[in-house]
Enzyme design. Structure first.
Site, PDB file in Angstrom:
ATOM      1  N   ASN A   1       0.777  -1.331   0.115  1.00 51.81           N
ATOM      2  CA  ASN A   1      -0.038  -0.164   0.154  1.00 51.81           C
ATOM      3  C   ASN A   1       0.665   1.216  -0.041  1.00 51.81           C
ATOM      4  O   ASN A   1       0.266   2.263  -0.524  1.00 51.81           O
ATOM      5  CB  ASN A   1      -1.081  -0.135   1.257  1.00 51.81           C
ATOM      6  CG  ASN A   1      -0.157  -0.247   2.563  1.00 51.81           C
ATOM      7  OD1 ASN A   1       0.568  -0.772   2.640  1.00 51.81           O
ATOM      8  ND2 ASN A   1      -0.986   0.471   3.533  1.00 51.81           N
TER       9      ASN A   1
ATOM     10  N   GLY B   1       2.172  -5.676   7.578  1.00 53.60           N
ATOM     11  CA  GLY B   1       1.421  -6.270   6.906  1.00 53.60           C
ATOM     12  C   GLY B   1       0.191  -6.740   7.576  1.00 53.60           C
ATOM     13  O   GLY B   1      -0.267  -6.271   8.539  1.00 53.60           O
TER      14      GLY B   1
ATOM     15  N   GLU C   1       4.495  -3.988  12.457  1.00 54.05           N
ATOM     16  CA  GLU C   1       3.375  -3.120  12.326  1.00 54.05           C
ATOM     17  C   GLU C   1       2.173  -3.333  11.700  1.00 54.05           C
ATOM     18  O   GLU C   1       2.399  -3.928  10.246  1.00 54.05           O
ATOM     19  CB  GLU C   1       4.083  -1.824  11.849  1.00 54.05           C
ATOM     20  CG  GLU C   1       3.428  -0.532  11.679  1.00 54.05           C
ATOM     21  CD  GLU C   1       2.356  -0.344  10.680  1.00 54.05           C
ATOM     22  OE1 GLU C   1       1.045  -0.566  10.947  1.00 54.05           O
ATOM     23  OE2 GLU C   1       2.641  -0.022   9.498  1.00 54.05           O
ATOM     24  N   LEU C   2       1.140  -3.572  12.165  1.00 54.65           N
ATOM     25  CA  LEU C   2      -0.079  -4.383  11.617  1.00 54.65           C
ATOM     26  C   LEU C   2      -1.136  -3.450  11.227  1.00 54.65           C
ATOM     27  O   LEU C   2      -1.134  -2.047  10.840  1.00 54.65           O
ATOM     28  CB  LEU C   2      -0.467  -5.613  12.437  1.00 54.65           C
ATOM     29  CG  LEU C   2       0.854  -6.408  12.637  1.00 54.65           C
ATOM     30  CD1 LEU C   2       0.622  -7.475  13.732  1.00 54.65           C
ATOM     31  CD2 LEU C   2       1.361  -7.019  11.586  1.00 54.65           C
TER      32      LEU C   2
ATOM     33  N   CYS D   1      -3.392   1.367   6.636  1.00 56.99           N
ATOM     34  CA  CYS D   1      -3.671   0.793   8.101  1.00 56.99           C
ATOM     35  C   CYS D   1      -4.323   1.792   9.056  1.00 56.99           C
ATOM     36  O   CYS D   1      -4.963   1.447  10.030  1.00 56.99           O
ATOM     37  CB  CYS D   1      -2.227   0.487   8.617  1.00 56.99           C
ATOM     38  SG  CYS D   1      -1.299  -0.755   7.815  1.00 56.99           S
TER      39      CYS D   1
END
Length: 475
Positions: free
Chosen positions: A154, A230, A250-251, A284
């Protein structure tokens, strides 16, 4: 979108290589072939780790690392239009948003260069205890080792920059696996690093299946740290598989916004409209769940819906486009399914919920069922929900009713309400009178709960990528 297909090569040990097998990169907008890239596998991954390990045997001084990072930022500035058009082509990101991403990546490199120059330990006050009398002690910050980096589609340029630049600033060589849908921006950055004088092996870029490349990165003991951005399902499984490594995650998020009755409703509506649908909601921290106090609910809705309907949906290469395609038709259809599920549960579709050509129109879903996926999970598409609340405590409870905790926002002119929300919202970051989609690249960025376990931003990432060593001298 008219794009000339190109062929790119992988970077391993300072050499641009082919593998004999190819992956095709297609435009999410019209399916046109954008490029072909060599497909790597386990053998190339091991070769890349070999090269990274060998590179670190000859450490780069901090000033040289900083100079290389500054040169990359400058080169990116000179080729900004090329970089933005490449993002638009491979990711389907509207060109105006792609230009912002390029500018942010320049900032990421610049900030990382600063961190490389000031990386140091600290003095330890040894004579604060009797045992330490007559001794001098300090800490040194040393690179943790080879960094394995896995980045998503992204933000194919800036999230790659957030992996590479801090690692190099810390003195760590990198093995990078970008998303297979969007590998071109990563290879473009690798080209800039190479041209900026980065020695062989310090950056290696592989494109191919996670089942092969990712497995090697996770399992090879020479990779000291894995940094992953992701999906939560993939990220937490990586951490389980590598309990002895540092695994920085980092989600996702189901990003909430609270609008209090004293807020500037028009400003809040404008910021939410812009930040719920930028890049078709594929961020996110894209605004997803909007809670508006009941006294100003009608006013907010009246200001919000026309702004969303005014967004231009279309070709991402058009300078006027606001909302382009989702990364795949499967994702588009998934989001449509979630919208229909909410509608079947009694929600009202205020606008959107249909296709414009092959693209999903920006969609507002009013009062979704509390157990619907739109109300609980990360949509990652051009859709947001809208519902009223009574007291602030109720809004905070609604905002926290998710397993995610990346960023949240509140609009209010009441300092007490703002600070109360900042303390009570269970998120890694809270914005006040700004959409929680906001991110400046030097700030600490990361989440709690299932949204992750780390903080990005060069200053924080560099700390994660170094180890502290204590030195004690007897005077």
């Amino acid at each position: 979108m008219a794009v000339t297909a190109t062929e790119r090569k992988l970077l391993i040990g300072g050499e641009w290589v082919e593998t004999g097998d190819w992956l095709e990169v297609a435009s999410p907008y019209d399916g046109a072939l954008v490029a072909r890239v060599p497909k790597a596998g386990a053998d190339e991954a091991r070769a890349a780790i070999d090269a990274a390990e060998a590179a670190m045997r000859a450490p780069l001084p901090a000033h040289k690392r900083a100079e290389i990072l500054v040169r990359v930022a400058g080169a990116l500035g000179k080729r900004a239009d090329e970089a933005a058009r490449q993002i638009a082509a491979e990711a389907g990101k509207p060109l105006k948003a792609a230009r912002v991403e390029v500018a942010r990546a320049m900032s990421t490199y610049t900030m990382a260069a600063v961190e490389a120059r000031k990386l140091a330990g600290e003095m330890v006050p040894m004579d604060a205890s009797q045992a330490g009398e007559g001794k001098l002690a300090f800490t040194m910050r040393l690179p943790v080792g080879v960094v394995g980096a896995i980045s998503p589609f992204n933000f194919p340029l800036n999230l790659v920059a957030h992996k590479i630049a801090p690692a190099l600033a810390a003195g760590c060589a990198v093995v990078l696996k970008p998303a297979s849908q969007t590998p071109l921006s990563a290879l473009f950055l690798a080209e800039l690093e190479h041209d900026a004088g980065l020695p062989a092996g310090w950056l290696n870029v592989l494109v191919g299946p996670s089942s092969e490349i990712g497995d090697v990165i996770v399992e090879d003991p020479r990779v000291a740290l894995v940094t992953f951005t992701g999906s939560g399902a993939v990220g937490w499984k990586l951490r389980e598989r590598a309990p002895r490594k540092r695994v920085n995650l980092e989600l996702g998020n189901a990003t909430p916004v609270i609008v209090e009755p004293d807020a500037d409703v028009d400003d809040a509506a404008g910021r939410c409209a812009a930040n719920a649908f930028s890049f078709a909601g594929q961020s996110c921290i894209s605004v997803q769940r909007i809670f508006v106090q009941e006294d100003v609910y009608d006013a907010f809705r009246s200001a919000f819906v026309p702004r969303v309907e005014a967004l231009k949906v279309g070709d991402p290469s058009d300078e006027e486009t606001d909302v382009g395609p989702l990364i795949s038709r499967e994702d588009r259809d998934r989001v449509l399914e979630w919208i229909e599920e909410a509608r079947a549960g009694g929600a009202t579709i205020l606008t959107g919920g249909e296709l414009v050509g092959d693209l999903l129109a920006p969609t507002i879903v009013e009062r979704p069922p509390a157990d619907s996926r739109l109300a609980c999970d990360e949509a990652f598409g051009p859709v947001c929900t809208l519902q009223p609340y009574g007291a602030l405590e109720e809004a905070i409870e609604l905002a926290n009713a998710t397993r995610y905790g990346l960023q949240a926002g509140i609009f209010t002119t009441n300092v007490r309400a703002a600070l109360s929300a900042a303390r009570s919202l269970e998120f890694g970051g809270v914005t006040v009178n700004e959409a929680p989609t906001f991110r400046a690249d030097q700030m600490p960025y990361g989440g709690v709960k299932e949204s992750g376990n780390t903080r990005e931003g060069p200053a924080w990432a560099v700390r994660e990528m170094t180890e502290e060593r204590l030195v004690v001298l007897q005077l």
